[in-house]
Structures are given as C-alpha cells and as structure tokens.
Scaffold this motif. Structure first.
Motif, mmCIF file in Angstrom:
data_model
loop_
_atom_site.group_PDB
_atom_site.id
_atom_site.type_symbol
_atom_site.label_atom_id
_atom_site.label_comp_id
_atom_site.label_asym_id
_atom_site.label_seq_id
_atom_site.Cartn_x
_atom_site.Cartn_y
_atom_site.Cartn_z
ATOM 1 N N GLN A 45 0.826 -1.195 0.000
ATOM 2 C CA GLN A 45 0.000 0.000 0.000
ATOM 3 C C GLN A 45 0.865 1.253 0.000
ATOM 4 O OE1 GLN A 45 -3.548 -0.363 2.647
ATOM 5 N NE2 GLN A 45 -2.584 -2.296 3.202
ATOM 6 N N THR A 93 -4.415 2.764 9.028
ATOM 7 C CA THR A 93 -5.322 2.378 7.954
ATOM 8 C C THR A 93 -4.772 1.196 7.166
ATOM 9 O OG1 THR A 93 -6.056 4.669 7.766
ATOM 10 C CG2 THR A 93 -6.554 3.226 5.917
ATOM 11 N N GLN A 120 -6.797 -2.328 6.537
ATOM 12 C CA GLN A 120 -7.070 -2.827 5.195
ATOM 13 C C GLN A 120 -6.443 -4.196 4.978
ATOM 14 O OE1 GLN A 120 -5.797 0.316 2.551
ATOM 15 N NE2 GLN A 120 -7.642 1.512 2.908
ATOM 16 N N HIS A 137 -8.449 -7.706 4.143
ATOM 17 C CA HIS A 137 -8.113 -8.545 2.984
ATOM 18 C C HIS A 137 -7.816 -9.984 3.431
ATOM 19 C CE1 HIS A 137 -8.226 -5.397 0.048
ATOM 20 N NE2 HIS A 137 -7.184 -4.743 0.538
#
Length: 199
Positions: free
Chosen positions: A104, A150, A154, A158
């Motif tokens: 990310q 964050t 995330q 997932h």
C-alpha cells in the motif's frame, strides 16, 4: 535539510538539478544532490491456526493502539529479512514467510507499506521493547476501533476475506489522507482517527 552531509556546507539550495525534473536539495559548494525518497515499512500478518498476532504499540505514533508487527527496512536488508526481523523484535514470534500479501502506497507521509503473509513456527511470542502487549486474535475478537493504522486495517480485512474465499491473493492500494475526519484528535470527546505515519 540545512547542511550538506558530504562537505558540511551551509546552506543548501533547493532547485531542479540539471537533467532532473524535480526540486532537490543541492550543495552549491560540492555539487552533491541530496535525494529524498519514500521509506519502506515492512511487516507480517503472523498466523497461528485460525488466529492473527497483533501488537499493542508502546511508542508514538498511536501508542496504545493495535498493529501488525512492522517497521522500517534497513540498509543492506531484503524486504523478507525486514519482515521477519521486525516480527521477531516487536512480537518475539518466529515466522515462516508465505507470500507478499499487501502493498500500500501512503504518499502523504512518503511511505510504502508491505506485509507478508506468515505462518508462526510455534505459538510462542512476547512483547518487545516497542510493544505493550502481544496477543493472538480470532476474527471476531479483532479490536477494529483500536487499530493504529489504515494500512493495517485494510490488510487485516483482505486477510479475513481471502481466508473465507479459500484463496490468498496479492492486494495493492493507495491510502489517501482524508480532508476531514469526524474522529480528528483535535475534536474533544472523540477517539483519534487511525493515521499512517512513522511506524
């Protein structure tokens, strides 16, 4: 940046060097161009049976909030070596890396966060210097409102979705800084919002 790390000259100039397209710090004395690049934060999703290992942070930012074990990549280190080292340092767990699972981009803090899916070699773990507590969580026990970053939220989402689907993929994305969040720490009486800053 004020001083040149090559010759010690002060001050540096902030300009576009010849042959470049971006402004950089340039030493007018020795000509050294000081490049500043994003930092890699690398960690794991450590799994034992049907549980995921999380660490409660002992340091800022986000002290007291839960996170996956992760930290800055060192020089002369691979991402895999960093993931295993950070997991060992923060959680005391020894892991076998399975695959790169989540990548990310966090451009507003100039970072890239990478998480490997990892099997714990045993259920042995202990809090390192940067952790207040380390604990295995089943999916329904995850303290979603107390996750530090964050990118961690995330990645965990997932993982649990992939586990339900029976196939683990590679997940990529960008974390965009919100313009306004009602959980802003400056607003009284509301918990601070998860942020992505130095891990």
């Amino acid at each position: 940046m004020n001083y040149c790390s090559q010759c010690g000259h002060f001050p540096l100039e902030y300009r576009i060097p010849a042959g470049d397209t971006r402004e950089r710090f340039v030493c007018p004395s020795c000509g050294t161009i000081h490049y500043q690049n994003p930092r890699n934060v690398v960690g794991t999703v450590p799994v034992w049976e049907d549980k995921v290992l999380l660490c409660k942070r002992a340091i800022e930012p986000r002290a007291g909030y839960w996170t996956l074990p992760a930290g800055y990549m060192e020089l002369s280190e691979t991402t895999a070596e960093c993931a295993a080292r950070e997991t060992r340092e923060e959680s005391g767990a020894e892991v076998e890396l399975v695959q790169l699972f989540s990548l990310q981009n966090v451009p507003h803090v100039s970072q890239v966060h990478l998480f490997y899916l990892a099997r714990m070699r045993s259920p042995a773990f202990s809090a390192g210097e940067e952790s207040l507590e380390v604990r295995l969580f089943e999916e329904d026990e995850i303290p979603w409102g107390e996750i530090a970053f964050t990118t961690v939220s995330q990645t965990l989402r997932h993982y649990f979705q992939d586990r339900r689907n029976g196939v683990f993929g590679m997940h990529t994305g960008d974390v965009v800084r919100p313009i306004f969040d009602e959980r802003d720490p400056l607003l009284p009486g509301l918990p601070p919002a998860p942020v992505d800053v130095d891990q």
